[in-house]
Write a protein that holds these residues in place. Structure first.
Motif, PDB file in Angstrom:
ATOM      1  N   LYS A  95      -3.020  10.375  -3.781  1.00  0.00           N
ATOM      2  CA  LYS A  95      -4.460  10.547  -3.561  1.00  0.00           C
ATOM      3  C   LYS A  95      -5.079   9.315  -2.909  1.00  0.00           C
ATOM      4  O   LYS A  95      -5.979   9.429  -2.074  1.00  0.00           O
ATOM      5  N   ILE A  96      -4.611   8.133  -3.312  1.00  0.00           N
ATOM      6  CA  ILE A  96      -5.127   6.892  -2.747  1.00  0.00           C
ATOM      7  C   ILE A  96      -4.513   6.646  -1.375  1.00  0.00           C
ATOM      8  O   ILE A  96      -5.202   6.241  -0.427  1.00  0.00           O
ATOM      9  N   VAL A 123      -6.588   4.627  -9.006  1.00  0.00           N
ATOM     10  CA  VAL A 123      -6.766   3.245  -8.551  1.00  0.00           C
ATOM     11  C   VAL A 123      -6.259   2.273  -9.605  1.00  0.00           C
ATOM     12  O   VAL A 123      -5.535   1.315  -9.305  1.00  0.00           O
ATOM     13  N   GLU A 124      -6.624   2.523 -10.857  1.00  0.00           N
ATOM     14  CA  GLU A 124      -6.210   1.636 -11.941  1.00  0.00           C
ATOM     15  C   GLU A 124      -4.688   1.615 -12.077  1.00  0.00           C
ATOM     16  O   GLU A 124      -4.079   0.552 -12.250  1.00  0.00           O
ATOM     17  N   THR A 125      -4.061   2.786 -11.981  1.00  0.00           N
ATOM     18  CA  THR A 125      -2.598   2.867 -12.066  1.00  0.00           C
ATOM     19  C   THR A 125      -1.946   2.071 -10.945  1.00  0.00           C
ATOM     20  O   THR A 125      -0.989   1.312 -11.164  1.00  0.00           O
ATOM     21  N   PHE A 126      -2.451   2.223  -9.741  1.00  0.00           N
ATOM     22  CA  PHE A 126      -1.920   1.512  -8.576  1.00  0.00           C
ATOM     23  C   PHE A 126      -1.997   0.003  -8.769  1.00  0.00           C
ATOM     24  O   PHE A 126      -1.020  -0.727  -8.544  1.00  0.00           O
ATOM     25  N   LEU A 127      -3.141  -0.486  -9.228  1.00  0.00           N
ATOM     26  CA  LEU A 127      -3.320  -1.927  -9.382  1.00  0.00           C
ATOM     27  C   LEU A 127      -2.477  -2.477 -10.528  1.00  0.00           C
ATOM     28  O   LEU A 127      -1.937  -3.582 -10.442  1.00  0.00           O
ATOM     29  N   LYS A 128      -2.341  -1.705 -11.599  1.00  0.00           N
ATOM     30  CA  LYS A 128      -1.510  -2.160 -12.714  1.00  0.00           C
ATOM     31  C   LYS A 128      -0.045  -2.256 -12.310  1.00  0.00           C
ATOM     32  O   LYS A 128       0.657  -3.201 -12.669  1.00  0.00           O
ATOM     33  N   GLN A 129       0.427  -1.262 -11.559  1.00  0.00           N
ATOM     34  CA  GLN A 129       1.813  -1.298 -11.097  1.00  0.00           C
ATOM     35  C   GLN A 129       2.047  -2.479 -10.168  1.00  0.00           C
ATOM     36  O   GLN A 129       3.079  -3.150 -10.232  1.00  0.00           O
ATOM     37  N   SER A 130       1.073  -2.758  -9.318  1.00  0.00           N
ATOM     38  CA  SER A 130       1.203  -3.861  -8.367  1.00  0.00           C
ATOM     39  C   SER A 130       1.221  -5.206  -9.071  1.00  0.00           C
ATOM     40  O   SER A 130       1.783  -6.176  -8.561  1.00  0.00           O
ATOM     41  N   GLY A 169       0.794  -1.220   0.000  1.00  0.00           N
ATOM     42  CA  GLY A 169       0.000   0.000   0.000  1.00  0.00           C
ATOM     43  C   GLY A 169       0.826   1.268   0.000  1.00  0.00           C
ATOM     44  O   GLY A 169       0.334   2.340  -0.365  1.00  0.00           O
ATOM     45  N   GLN A 170       2.108   1.161   0.388  1.00  0.00           N
ATOM     46  CA  GLN A 170       2.953   2.348   0.418  1.00  0.00           C
ATOM     47  C   GLN A 170       3.285   2.850  -0.985  1.00  0.00           C
ATOM     48  O   GLN A 170       3.755   3.977  -1.147  1.00  0.00           O
ATOM     49  N   LYS A 171       3.040   2.006  -1.993  1.00  0.00           N
ATOM     50  CA  LYS A 171       3.310   2.404  -3.371  1.00  0.00           C
ATOM     51  C   LYS A 171       2.088   3.022  -4.047  1.00  0.00           C
ATOM     52  O   LYS A 171       2.138   3.350  -5.234  1.00  0.00           O
ATOM     53  N   ALA A 172       1.021   3.181  -3.303  1.00  0.00           N
ATOM     54  CA  ALA A 172      -0.191   3.768  -3.872  1.00  0.00           C
ATOM     55  C   ALA A 172       0.034   5.241  -4.199  1.00  0.00           C
ATOM     56  O   ALA A 172       0.784   5.935  -3.498  1.00  0.00           O
ATOM     57  N   PRO A 173      -0.592   5.749  -5.268  1.00  0.00           N
ATOM     58  CA  PRO A 173      -0.512   7.187  -5.561  1.00  0.00           C
ATOM     59  C   PRO A 173      -0.967   8.004  -4.353  1.00  0.00           C
ATOM     60  O   PRO A 173      -1.775   7.537  -3.545  1.00  0.00           O
TER      61      PRO A 173
END
Length: 352
Positions: A167-168, A190-197, A161-165
């Motif tokens: 805003k998230i 949200v989409e960017t966060f999940l794709k990176q993960s 979760g520490q890698k979330a943008p």
């Protein structure tokens, strides 16, 4: 292809690089109107009534909130939820009541099947997809009866979760008041966060695919697996049933596309070996003027095959194992549970 049909095709079908390919530019012909959309997302806290229920969330495949004494809210609108809260907690501050109304209403009425749910725990986040309607578990002795069924992603493993943008991240870890159920309005973040993960998991998927160790995909199932993926681009695609006769070999076919286009796909399940020129010849034999062809493999594509496809009288593209992996992960949130099992997405070992 007739010129008028060609013009119609160019106007109605978006042609472009859908994949960030390292080997060469690659085009897949996409039906008009197809646009991936990030659905609504919510944060749900793991502590209904103050008790950590993350283990129950994962084991029972759901998320839940407290206030179980309000009873079944299946038919309750927002005002009815408020009425029940005020009756149950007559001495509570009106502002606190108002916040609870929002939390409960989101879980009961606003969430919808297909929505994304993020559940933070310490510095990590569990990610799931809502799979059904609100449920009230009256028989529960513990205070988490208001529930939504969830299909947990990432093999029920938490992501960082520490890698979330930013805003998230601010909503996941507010530092002060933690809202029990909270909207995530920035769908792109949200989409960017999940794709990176998903990046590390994607690499692991590709490695297992190459080694022939991906549960679900083998020589018997590869055609069905690829059909599942390609139907995201061509919903009418089906098995063609030809098997390398004198008229060529087409495994999958989509006909009557805009501009009278027909797309034919030849599938080869190669592990360590590279894709050669023979499948290209077999596909070409089955093609008519104006058809588009794709030869897809889970293995590698040899330089000779690339040159052979480029020199063909027909327009034939090649998809290797990495490109297939990219397609799978681009659409992974769209697949049903049975489709994910077929594609091996639910059996990946945890990536750390």
């Amino acid at each position: 292809m007739r010129q008028d049909a060609q013009d119609s095709f160019e106007k109605s079908v978006s042609v472009g690089n859908l994949l960030a390919l390292k080997r060469r530019p690659h085009e897949i012909y996409k039906l008009p109107g197809w646009t991936p959309v990030m659905v609504s997302a919510y944060i749900v806290r793991r502590t209904p009534a103050g008790t950590d229920r993350m283990e129950e969330f994962l084991q029972e495949e759901m998320v839940a909130i407290g206030w179980s004494t309000l009873g079944d809210l299946s038919e309750a609108d927002k005002q009815e939820i408020r009425n029940r809260l005020e009756k149950e907690y007559p001495d509570d501050d009106p502002r606190a009541i108002g916040l609870r109304v929002g939390y409960i209403n989101r879980l009961v009425n606003k969430m919808d099947e297909g929505n994304t749910v993020l559940v933070p725990r310490y510095g990590n986040v569990y990610v799931g997809e809502v799979t059904g309607e609100y449920e009230y578990k009256e028989s529960l002795s513990e205070d988490y009866a208001h529930q939504r069924p969830i299909d947990w992603r990432f093999n029920k493993s938490a992501i960082d979760g520490q890698k979330a943008p930013q805003k998230i991240h601010k909503k996941l870890y507010p530092g002060t008041v933690s809202h029990t159920v909270q909207d995530l309005d920035d769908k792109n973040a949200v989409e960017t966060f999940l794709k990176q993960s998903a990046g590390a998991e994607k690499i692991r998927y590709f490695e297992l695919l190459q080694d022939g160790e991906l549960y679900g995909i083998n020589k018997k199932t590869i055609e069905e697996a690829m059909l599942t993926v390609f139907q995201r681009y061509y919903p009418t695609m089906r098995g063609a049933g030809t098997r390398g006769d004198d008229e060529g070999d087409t495994d999958l076919i989509a006909e009557n596309l805009p501009g009278d286009l027909t797309v034919r796909i030849q599938i080869k399940h190669y592990g360590d070996g590279d894709l050669g020129t023979e499948p290209i010849d077999q596909l070409a034999k089955s093609m008519d003027d104006g058809d588009r062809g794709i030869v897809a493999t889970v293995g590698q594509v040899s330089p000779a095959a690339e040159k052979h496809a480029a020199d063909s009288d027909y327009e034939i593209s090649l998809i290797d194992g990495w490109e297939f992996t990219e397609l799978v992960f681009e659409h992974r949130t769209e697949f049903s549970r049975s489709e994910r099992r077929l594609l091996g997405l639910d059996s990946l070992p945890q990536v750390t």
